[in-house]
Each structure stands twice: as structure tokens, then as C-alpha cells.
Scaffold this active site. Structure first.
Site, PDB file in Angstrom:
ATOM      1  N   ASP A 227       0.912  -1.329  -0.047  1.00  8.55           N
ATOM      2  CA  ASP A 227      -0.142   0.115   0.086  1.00  8.55           C
ATOM      3  C   ASP A 227       0.887   1.179  -0.111  1.00  8.55           C
ATOM      4  OD1 ASP A 227      -2.927   1.341   0.684  1.00  8.55           O
ATOM      5  OD2 ASP A 227      -1.471   2.290   1.905  1.00  8.55           O
ATOM      6  N   ASP A 353      23.158   1.300  -7.432  1.00 11.35           N
ATOM      7  CA  ASP A 353      23.315  -0.195  -6.895  1.00 11.35           C
ATOM      8  C   ASP A 353      24.568  -0.842  -7.396  1.00 11.35           C
ATOM      9  OD1 ASP A 353      22.466  -2.362  -5.524  1.00 11.35           O
ATOM     10  OD2 ASP A 353      20.256  -2.323  -6.184  1.00 11.35           O
TER      11      ASP A 353
END
Length: 663
Positions: A227, A353
């Protein structure tokens, strides 16, 4: 009535203002760096030239100091600053490889490193101090920054998290989302901040703001769920805890690196983009904007850094008139400059990353040979998605021009130097990134005192009040999914109990008699893991992470234990919900089911016996079947057909409510 200010009053006011404006002498580190005294104040003579340079003057704004030092650095020094290297440990040892680290710090000018070192507080603190001593021997004595993957949880995946060791042990972020208490999450961040700083970690490679909208994805346990509003709130609280407030970095802050910008959780077919077979994110419902929303929580908390996703779009993805490049996030100008810098006004450091400039060939691309562990090829790991055909110099150039400030998991600064000298990258572009990186070190006060107190580190790591808070969070995060005939909480009467995956000594401490078989028991308590399949065992992250099915099937050791016990006695099952397990053929056999997100046996028994109550609600829905999983869309939250347990579900001991399928 008018207020009249007499001359003496005005003098007092001026004196007060002068007192406020007077510089306050910070505590300076003692060591090899000589001190300068100017107007009765002391400063570290970092470059040892006998005079006070702007970057050494703690009275100046951090931005002024950063700009001054950035301009003084050589091209090689600037490129070194833009590498986020790896702490090298001696072979077959947990001690620092001093020769290797001397080369990186003194000759390659690298001063930011990820640490995967394990050990007690003294070991970690002494390592950090050792690195600062090395840094002081360099021309500018730029202090070292150490980063770490999360250390305060239960899961351990190489390259993604570290075993907790002496740190306080909390439920996974998914468990914090199950509690959904922003104040608690901020408290967690503040406790972890104190533990990190005590041993010298000044950067946290967390939190994940990724949305867990693809239930098969292997990294759901380290997210805050599916959510966007909950994740946004949790990310904001997490960052505020680690950075000690929402006003940006300051002494006492750990820089939060929020990841992975953006859409990583919408993993095509559930595969993770550490792997060449999983490099795509997909948005069949054109719901990319929903995946940006959680990052607004990071921006509201003034997050120090953002890490782009490995993933590249599978097809055209557009937002606000911007079309994403068909490359991994670290190479996407649309994602990093147009969206992050220009639209979102992010001013911090963009850290790539790990290993995006490395090649992915041979075993990385095709899998390890049969009979050879993929981990043997870790040094060959690379994620150059979308730029596989570019050489390394071109990759560094493209990444910087897209918006990368610092490259994670590499020390190959020579390619960045070559890119500048060839004209592919303007020198001014490097200075822009270098200023951002240096600014954070100045804001954190590292140039004044980069050292830690080893005795204080021992007293801080996992201290009783920290561990007590973590234990309470473990209890609260449990989600009660089923409680037939109000079996829980268990009565105080002693019972004969059969255990699977639980320490018998803990159960005995709660008054239970542990027996060897279900047939001897009055009750069974079983720990179970979420199912998975070894679908890509020849790939590094295919073997390290969990993929494939979420459903229990015959032959699964935990499921066999559930079937055997439940055929004889009432059975309680707690499932480690690292991904959304399918429990359809578990709830029909068991008396009680609880979802956990990392919990000790003691915390579990506190809840089972009623000393504490489960308070969690599902931060992800639990599908009813793999067919439903296959038919849901990777970019939408809780959209499977007729989920067994809907998003937000959670029973309470005090409530009579039951899941519709409970009896």
C-alpha cells in the site's frame, strides 16, 4: 500599552545576540592530525600546511567547505571520491586487510566503503578507527564513511542484509508495516542510528521504498508492503529515525540511502533484477506513478541519498510527459535527472546499486557449470542492464551523465578519469557530484571527529532497553489469521506439546512438557517458512533468494509436519511471511495460524500464552491459489481474485470476529 526599550535593554539584547552568534568549539579528534589555534579556537590542520584553509574551518557553512575542497582535488581524487568500494577483510579472517585497504585509501583515493564485516561491537569499532587512521595519512585527510546493509532483522541474504550479531533484533520492515505505527518505526530508526554510529556506520543502505505488488518477488520481506500510503508513512518515519530528524544531515545523523528508485517491486514474472533473467520491471496497468508515491515520504524527511533500481522497463513507461529510457535505473537520465532532480527537486547523493558497471558474462549470464557453486563467481557479478554492449568507460560516462553521483560496489575510478580526459564527461560534472558527497561528510561532523569510542560502542550495541523495544515490536507485529474455538491465548495449565522448528528449552520455560511425537502430545506448535522453489540454482541470486511457488505441497518439510501433527492434536502454526504464502491447505487443518515477520521463540510464546497480544494486520494480501497469483498484475496492489486473507486482515484475542472460513 506600548513596550518601551531602554538603552540598557537594547545593550542586553545585543549582548544576547552576540552570545548566540559566537562560535561554539566542537570536540576535535586527537591523533596524527595537528591542531591550529585561531582567535582562541582550535581547528584540525588536515592538510598539515600550517594554516587554516576554508575546508578546515568548522565555522563556515558545510556547503562552502565542500565547494572549497572539491575545487582543490585532482581529477584522480575526485574520481576516487565517486567510488563506493568494499571493505576488504584478510583471507579466512574477520580482520581488515590493511595492505589492500591502504591501497584503496592512499593510492586510489577512495573513502566510502560498504562493510559486511561481522563481529562484536569492539571488533567493528576498532575496524572503523583503523580506517580513519589510514585516511589521515592522505593529502587531504578526508574521513572514511562506512555503509552497511540492514543489521537489525532476522533475514540474512548476502548482498542484501547482514546477520544481526549484537544489534537489537527487530521484525523485518514488513513486520513494522504490519504494526503500522509511524512513531514505533521512527523509534526503531533512532535505536538503529545509535547502534550504527557507536561502531562507525555513518550510512544506512536502507530503507526500501519499493512496493510489494508482485507476490512472487523475493525481496518482499524487506519492504513495507504493497500500500503506497502506508509505505510512504513508514519510509518517512524510518528516515527521520536514522537521520535524527527531518531537517537533513547533522552530527548524530546516519545518512539514509532510500532504494530503489523506482518500480523495482513490479518485477516481471516475480524474478529479481539482480539476475539477468529478471532484469525487467513491468507495468501492465500503467501504474508506475503509484510506485513513485512512497518516495515522497523520503523527500519529506530530507533523505540524504537515493539508490536507483537495477531494473529496466519492459516496454514504454511514461509519466508527466517523460518516457523512461530502456536501460537499468542507474543509466536512465529520464529517471534520475528529469524525474528525480527536476520534478522531485532531490538535492542529495544518487548512489548506484552495486556492480552496474561490471560485465555479466559467462557464469553470470548463463549460470555456473553443473556441480560448481554459483557463489564462486561472485567477483564476476554484474548488472549492466540495457548497456551490455558498452565498454566500461562508456558505462561510467553514461551513468554520470544520467545523474549518478557515486558508483556502488566498484573501485575502478580509472574509467571515470578516462571518460573526463576523453571529453565524454565534463570536469564540472564530476565536481558537482564531489560537492554533494563531501557536503554530507561535513554535515555529519566527520572532518572534526571521525572516531568512535570502543567502550561506548560495547555499552550501546543491543543494550537492554533497545533489545526490550525490539522484542515488544516482534510481539506486536504478529498477525493472528485464525483462532478456532478461541484456542489462543493458551491457558496457564501445563500441556504436553509437540514442537517443530522451536527450541524445546524455551517451551519448557513457559511451563510446557515437550514430547517427541504428536501422538504423545495435547498440542502441537509448528514454525513454517513460506514455500519456494529452487528454479535458478546455477545463478548467484537465484540460489541465494526464494523464487517460484507460494503454495504448500506434499514433500515440503514444514507442510508434512503440519499434516502429521494436525491429524492427531490441535495444531498452532506460525508462518514466516517473507512472501505472501498461500495458506489454503493450511487453515483447513489447523486450529490457529499466525503470520510472523521474524520473531524469537520467547516473543512467540509470550503471545501464545497471553503475556502479550498480536496487533498486526496484513501489509500484503494472501492469495488463495497460485492461479490467482499468475492472473494478478505486477504493478497493482492487492488485486488477486478472492484472496484467502485480504490486505489489512488481522484478528484480536479480545474480538469475536472470525475469518469467513474459520469455524
Amino acid at each position: 500599552m506600548k513596550h518601551l526599550f531602554t538603552f540598557p535593554a537594547l545593550l542586553c539584547g545585543a549582548a544576547a545576540l552576540a552570545a548566540v552568534a559566537a562560535p561554539v568549539q566542537p570536540q576535535l579528534a586527537h591523533g596524527a592530525i595537528p591542531l591550529l589555534t585561531v582567535n582562541g579556537l582550535q581547528f584540525r590542520d588536515l592538510n598539515r600546511n600550517g594554516k587554516l584553509d576554508p575546508y578546515e574551518d568548522w565555522r563556515l557553512p558545510a556547503a562552502t567547505r565542500a565547494a572549497s575542497l572539491a575545487a582543490a582535488l585532482s581529477l584522480e581524487e575526485q574520481a576516487g571520491l565517486m567510488m563506493h568500494g568494499t571493505l576488504v577483510l584478510a583471507q579466512n579472517s574477520n580482520a581488515v586487510d590493511e595492505q589492500a585497504m591502504s591501497g584503496l585509501i592512499q593510492q586510489r583515493y577512495i573513502n566510502t566503503f560498504i562493510s559486511r564485516q561481522q563481529g562484536d561491537a569492539a571488533t567493528l569499532a576498532n575496524t572503523y578507527n583503523q580506517l580513519q587512521q589510514l585516511a589521515e595519512t592522505t593529502r587531504w585527510a578526508i574521513p572514511v564513511s562506512l555503509s552497511t546493509d540492514p543489521r537489525n532483522h532476522f533475514q540474512h541474504v548476502v548482498g542484501q542484509s547482514v546477520t544481526s550479531g549484537g544489534f537489537s533484533q527487530w521484525p523485518e520492515p514488513l513486520g513494522l508495516a504490519a504494526i503500522n505505527d509511524a512513531a514505533l518505526t521512527r523509534r526503531f530508526g533512532d535505536i538503529a542510528r545509535q547502534e550504527y554510529l557507536a561502531v562507525g556506520f555513518t550510512q544506512a543502505l536502507s530503507p526500501q521504498a519499493d512496493l510489494a505488488t508482485e507476490p512472487r518477488w523475493s525481496r518482499i520481506f524487506s519492504t513495507f508492503g504493497e500500500d503506497a500510503d502506508i509505505v510512504k508513512s513508514q519510509v518517512r518515519a524510518y528516515v527521520a529515525g536514522f537521520q535524527h530528524g527531518e531537517r537533513g544531515l547533522a552530527p548524530g545523523s546516519v545518512a539514509a540511502v532510500v532504494k530503489h528508485w523506482a518500480g523495482y517491486g513490479a518485477a516481471k514474472d516475480g524474478w529479481d533484477s539482480h539476475n539477468p533473467y529478471g532484469k525487467f520491471m513491468t507495468f501492465p496497468s500503467k501504474n508506475f506513478a503509484y510506485h513513485l508515491k512512497p518516495f515522497d515520504g523520503a523527500f519529506a524527511a530530507q533523505a540524504a541519498s537515493i539508490m536507483p533500481t537495477y531494473s529496466q522497463p519492459d516496454g514504454v513507461v511514461q509519466i508527466n510527459g517523460i518516457t523512461l529510457d530502456q536501460v537499468g535505473g542507474g543509466y536512465s537520465k529520464a529517471l534520475l535527472t528529469d524525474l528525480l532532480r527536476n520534478k522531485k527537486k532531490f538535492k542529495g547523493v544518487v548512489l548506484s546499486d552495486w556492480a552496474i558497471t561490471n560485465d555479466c558474462k559467462g557464469p553470470c549470464l548463463d549460470g555456473a557449470p553443473e556441480g560448481v557453486t554459483p557463489l564462486a563467481f561472485f567477483p564476476q557479478f554484474g548488472t549492466p542492464w540495457g548497456v551490455e554492449d558498452l565498454d566500461k568507460q562508456a558505462r561510467f560516462a553514461k551513468g554520470v551523465m544520467a545523474g549518478i553521483d557515486q558508483f556502488g560496489g566498484t573501485e575502478e575510478s580509472q574509467y571515470l578519469v578516462q571518460a573526463v580526459r576523453s571529453g565524454a564527461v565534463p570536469a564540472a560534472r564530476l565536481q558537482e557530484s564531489v560537492r554533494r558527497i563531501l557536503l554530507q561528510k561535513f554535515q555529519q561532523g566527520l572532518f572534526e571527529n571521525p572516531y568512535v569510542d570502543v567502550a561506548a560502542a560495547k555499552a550501546t550495541l543491543g543494550k537492554p532497553e533497545f533489545s526490550a523495544a525490539a522484542l515488544d515490536a516482534q510481539r506486536r507485529s504478529l498477525v493472528l489469521l485464525q483462532n478456532r474455538n478461541a484456542l489462543l491465548p493458551l491457558s496457564g495449565a501445563k500441556r504436553r506439546v509437540y514442537l517443530h522448528g522451536i527450541d524445546p528449552a524455551i517451551a519448557a520455560g513457559y511451563g510446557f512438557t515437550v514430547v517427541d511425537t504428536p501422538e504423545q502430545a495435547e498440542l502441537a506448535i509448528i514454525r513454517a517458512a513460506t514455500p519456494f522453489e529452487p528454479l535458478h540454482p546455477r545463478y548467484i541470486f537465484g540460489t541465494l533468494t526464494h523464487e517460484g511457488t507460494l503454495a504448500y505441497a506434499d514433500g515440503n518439510a514444514d507442510y508434512e509436519a503440519i499434516k502429521r501433527a494436525s491429524a492427531v492434536v490441535p495444531t498452532i502454526v506460525t508462518v514466516n511471511l517473507e512472501r505472501p504464502a498461500i495458506l489454503t491447505n493450511v487453515v483447513d487443518k489447523t486450529a490457529a495460524v499466525l503470520a510472523n515477520f521474524g520473531i524469537s521463540d520467547a516473543a512467540l510464546f509470550d503471545v501464545l500464552t497471553g503475556k502479550a497480544a498480536p496487533q498486526g494486520r496484513l501489509p500484503v494480501e494472501l492469495p488463495s491459489s497460485m492461479e490467482a497469483v499468475l492472473n494478478q498484475r505486477s504493478d497493482l496492489p492487492h488485486d488477486s481474485v478472492k484472496p484467502l486473507f485480504p490486505f489489512g486482515f488481522g484478528l484480536r484475542y479480545a474480538l469475536a470476529a472470525r475469518h469467513p472460513e474459520s469455524k
